[in-house]
Design a protein around this motif. Structure first.
Motif, PDB file in Angstrom:
ATOM      1  N   HIS A   1      20.906   9.239   4.497  1.00  0.00           N
ATOM      2  CA  HIS A   1      19.728  10.042   4.164  1.00  0.00           C
ATOM      3  C   HIS A   1      18.448   9.363   4.629  1.00  0.00           C
ATOM      4  O   HIS A   1      18.146   8.241   4.207  1.00  0.00           O
ATOM      5  N   PHE A   2      17.735  10.029   5.527  1.00  0.00           N
ATOM      6  CA  PHE A   2      16.442   9.532   6.008  1.00  0.00           C
ATOM      7  C   PHE A   2      15.377  10.608   5.764  1.00  0.00           C
ATOM      8  O   PHE A   2      14.465  10.776   6.570  1.00  0.00           O
ATOM      9  N   GLY A   3      15.525  11.348   4.677  1.00  0.00           N
ATOM     10  CA  GLY A   3      14.722  12.561   4.505  1.00  0.00           C
ATOM     11  C   GLY A   3      13.506  12.426   3.602  1.00  0.00           C
ATOM     12  O   GLY A   3      12.886  13.443   3.260  1.00  0.00           O
ATOM     13  N   MET A   4      13.124  11.207   3.224  1.00  0.00           N
ATOM     14  CA  MET A   4      11.997  11.083   2.303  1.00  0.00           C
ATOM     15  C   MET A   4      10.718  11.675   2.907  1.00  0.00           C
ATOM     16  O   MET A   4      10.281  11.246   3.975  1.00  0.00           O
ATOM     17  N   GLY A   5      10.177  12.662   2.238  1.00  0.00           N
ATOM     18  CA  GLY A   5       8.921  13.274   2.688  1.00  0.00           C
ATOM     19  C   GLY A   5       9.101  14.333   3.755  1.00  0.00           C
ATOM     20  O   GLY A   5       8.111  14.946   4.195  1.00  0.00           O
TER      21      GLY A   5
ATOM     22  N   ALA B   1       0.805  -1.220   0.000  1.00  0.00           N
ATOM     23  CA  ALA B   1       0.000   0.000   0.000  1.00  0.00           C
ATOM     24  C   ALA B   1       0.841   1.275   0.000  1.00  0.00           C
ATOM     25  O   ALA B   1       0.756   2.074   0.924  1.00  0.00           O
ATOM     26  N   PRO B   2       1.646   1.474  -1.039  1.00  0.00           N
ATOM     27  CA  PRO B   2       2.563   2.621  -1.011  1.00  0.00           C
ATOM     28  C   PRO B   2       1.875   3.984  -0.954  1.00  0.00           C
ATOM     29  O   PRO B   2       2.486   4.959  -0.511  1.00  0.00           O
TER      30      PRO B   2
ATOM     31  N   LYS C   1       1.821   8.945   1.910  1.00  0.00           N
ATOM     32  CA  LYS C   1       2.307   7.810   1.121  1.00  0.00           C
ATOM     33  C   LYS C   1       3.625   7.326   1.726  1.00  0.00           C
ATOM     34  O   LYS C   1       3.968   7.751   2.847  1.00  0.00           O
ATOM     35  N   VAL C   2       4.361   6.469   1.020  1.00  0.00           N
ATOM     36  CA  VAL C   2       5.621   5.968   1.570  1.00  0.00           C
ATOM     37  C   VAL C   2       6.506   7.138   1.994  1.00  0.00           C
ATOM     38  O   VAL C   2       6.603   8.144   1.286  1.00  0.00           O
TER      39      VAL C   2
END
Ligand code: FES
Ligand code: FE2
Length: 442
Positions: free
Chosen positions: A383-387, A233-234, A405-406
């Motif tokens: 890098h842990f910066g998604m979103g 469920a991305p 979302k993801v």
């Protein structure tokens, strides 16, 4: 080292994390003190030690502990180290006993850790040993939440209820509210050559399954992979961030799904999992957002609960580059033999040492750990910066959560809280100075 401001290692806004925190032995040693010896650690599920004298061995950071059902019916959490020379007084991983007898010189200890027997007390010690002073070391506080027993080595730690907060409670409810649960005998254990934090942050990682686990999906070893978009469920993800580093992240039931199931004449027929969550007692305990999560909770620092509430896993640090994974499998006490077999089948093939998914994951974490060791490599943060900065916290219904979302909010939050734990000199300092869960943009 002790005075270092560990917040410099983690940039929350951008999601950058210094690589040295994954291999530096001094940082690891301080984690044992400032995180594991302070936190509430899961030690045993009550179903594993039903009778007086039943015990289960576990780890609280660098200390091996025995969780034992005492004569009062409570659980004592004792250090597995004789007060004479430090030898282990218990060698089996679990069992039943009346006393713990040290195999070196024969001191024996009761179920509450009290020293009850000393060979030669009269002749050799000349009666000059106060037994009351030489019982086994013990956890400073032990508490149970719905059958899940936690212990802390710190007398100043806040109570378990305050520690878990709403998010930690919801995480455990994912198992506890399924019914009267018990652990199936036989905890699966294996070691991976990785730093424990990389195994922890992976719980929130819904970015990797379609890449790392593609072969498992293609092999269609489980019918749940017939529609990977549905499982992973991305685009319908929920994140809940809790005080002291707890979190839940992963797929969610949408409001439309809740509406559809709750208004159906036979909700169980439409979706048994969701309809069980909608039962009044369960939904009241989990709350309006909590009941919709299908994500992975992490009870900080290292207790992962799977999205079905069928298994949970401790990521036990055994050195900066060594982690032991302990898998506990749960089932309803009154389940029939067929359901028990099904649960065991999935539990043996999904995660654990023979798990198709965990073999993919373990390989990645080992290589990630190795990649943080290099002198030159350490100049480059992870890098842990998604979103980051792109989502909003909703407090709709009173429970703060993010629908998105993801993303990597859960991972960023873990490292931000890690820095708080590592920077605080003691529990009062941690309590006074730690990040409050975000209430607006994340
Ligand atoms: S070390 Fe245990 S009795 Fe001596
Ligand atoms: Fe994975």
């Amino acid at each position: 080292m002790n005075q270092r401001d560990f917040r410099q290692y983690v940039n929350w806004e951008e999601g950058l994390v210094d690589r040295s925190i994954f291999t530096d032995p001094e940082i690891y040693a301080l984690e044992m003190e400032r995180i594991f010896a302070r936190a509430w650690n899961f030690v045993v599920h009550e179903s594993q030690i039903p009778e007086v004298g039943d015990y289960f061995m576990n780890w609280i950071g660098s200390d091996q502990v025995i969780a034992v059902r005492n004569k009062q019916g409570g659980v004592s959490v004792l250090l597995n180290s004789c007060r004479h020379r430090g030898n282990a007084v218990c060698r089996a991983e679990q069992g039943r006993t009346k006393t713990f007898v040290c195999p070196y010189h024969g001191w024996s200890f009761g179920l509450d850790g009290e020293l009850i027997g000393v060979p030669g007390l009269k002749d050799f010690y000349r009666d000059d040993l106060d037994k009351a002073q030489w019982g086994l070391g013990r956890a400073a506080q032990v508490e149970s939440y719905k059958g899940f027993v936690f212990a802390t080595m710190d007398a100043e730690a806040v109570g378990l209820g305050e520690y878990l907060g709403d998010v930690g409670r919801v995480g455990i409810d994912m198992i506890a509210e399924r019914g009267e649960m018990e652990v199936i005998d036989g905890v699966q254990k294996n070691r991976i050559a990785c730093n424990w934090k990389l195994a922890v942050d992976n719980m929130y990682d819904w970015y990797h399954p379609m890449i790392s686990h593609k072969s498992a999906v293609q092999a269609k070893y489980s019918p749940i992979f017939d529609d990977p978009d549905h499982v992973f469920a991305p685009n319908t993800q929920m994140v809940m961030l809790g005080e002291y580093g707890h979190g839940i992240g992963g797929p969610m039931f949408t409001r439309e799904q809740v509406e559809e199931v709750s208004s159906a004449p036979d909700p169980h027929a439409v979706d048994p999992f969701l309809s069980a969550r909608l039962a009044p007692k369960v939904s009241e305990s989990m709350g309006p957002a909590g009941l919709r999560t299908k994500g992975h909770p992490n009870i900080f620092p290292n207790l992962w609960i799977t999205l079905t509430g069928m298994q949970m896993c401790l990521r036990i640090p055994r050195g900066p580059e060594e982690t032991e994974l302990w898998w506990f499998t749960f089932i309803e006490k009154d389940a029939d033999e067929t359901s028990r077999k099904n649960v065991l089948n999935v539990a043996s093939h999904m995660f654990g040492p023979a798990g198709l998914l965990e073999q993919d994951d373990g390989e990645n974490w080992e290589q990630c750990t190795r990649g943080t060791r290099g002198v030159a490599g350490r100049r480059y943060p992870l890098h842990f910066g998604m979103g980051a900065g792109h989502d909003t916290v909703s407090t709709d219904g009173g429970q703060a959560h993010i629908e998105t979302k993801v993303n990597e909010h859960g991972q960023r939050w873990t490292y931000r809280c890690w820095a708080d734990w590592m920077s605080a000199a003691d529990w009062p300092a941690l309590r006074a100075d730690h990040a409050a869960p975000p209430t607006d943009r994340v």
